[in-house]
Design a protein around this motif. Structure first.
Motif, PDB file in Angstrom:
ATOM      1  N   ALA A 126       2.165  -4.906  -3.133  1.00 14.57           N
ATOM      2  CA  ALA A 126       2.491  -6.029  -3.683  1.00 14.57           C
ATOM      3  C   ALA A 126       1.517  -7.179  -3.328  1.00 14.57           C
ATOM      4  O   ALA A 126       1.768  -7.758  -1.798  1.00 14.57           O
ATOM      5  N   VAL A 137      10.355  -6.902  -3.822  1.00 12.12           N
ATOM      6  CA  VAL A 137       8.798  -7.226  -3.777  1.00 12.12           C
ATOM      7  C   VAL A 137       8.716  -8.637  -3.808  1.00 12.12           C
ATOM      8  O   VAL A 137       7.710  -8.909  -3.204  1.00 12.12           O
ATOM      9  N   ARG A 159       4.154  -5.445   1.273  1.00 14.56           N
ATOM     10  CA  ARG A 159       3.873  -6.611   0.534  1.00 14.56           C
ATOM     11  C   ARG A 159       2.999  -7.560   1.511  1.00 14.56           C
ATOM     12  O   ARG A 159       3.233  -7.400   2.584  1.00 14.56           O
TER      13      ARG A 159
END
Length: 125
Positions: free
Chosen positions: A7, A121, A83
């Motif tokens: 992400a 996320v 992430r």
């Protein structure tokens, strides 16, 4: 772990990939958190580093990625999610798939059960 996903977040936006409409692809045409399958002998972190480089042309150091969670897909395989938060939007090279910026403030309809990890996320670091 079969694959790894990343992400990429800048402010209140996340980079998502619009999946192809090719026959046989899982969740065609849907948005997804980008990533890919692990190469032989590759760990999930090195996979996301490679995928970011291949898919959007960025070289991001492994230490910048934060582990989020592992996700088991409906068909039995699992993926590891990371992430990375950047201070500004990078210039994206559209190397693979169609990448699109979307708001993190509105939950997006994602492919392959990824909605169950949306809050993790997009959570602030």
């Amino acid at each position: 772990i079969l694959g790894a996903n990343y992400a990429l977040i800048v402010g209140d936006e996340i980079l998502l990939q619009r999946r192809d409409n090719n026959p046989g692809i899982t969740c065609p045409g849907m948005l997804a958190i980008p990533g890919g399958k692990l190469d032989e002998g590759e760990d999930p972190l090195m996979c996301v580093v490679r995928e970011v480089r291949e898919e959007i042309g960025l070289n991001i150091h492994p230490s910048q990625f934060k582990f989020i969670t592992d996700l088991k897909y409906p068909w039995g395989a699992s993926g590891r999610y990371f992430r990375v938060v950047l201070s500004e939007k990078p210039k994206i090279q559209q190397n693979e798939g169609k990448m699109e910026w979307h708001s993190t403030l509105v939950e997006q309809e994602l492919a392959t059960g990824q909605n169950q990890i949306w809050n993790a996320v997009v959570a602030s670091s």
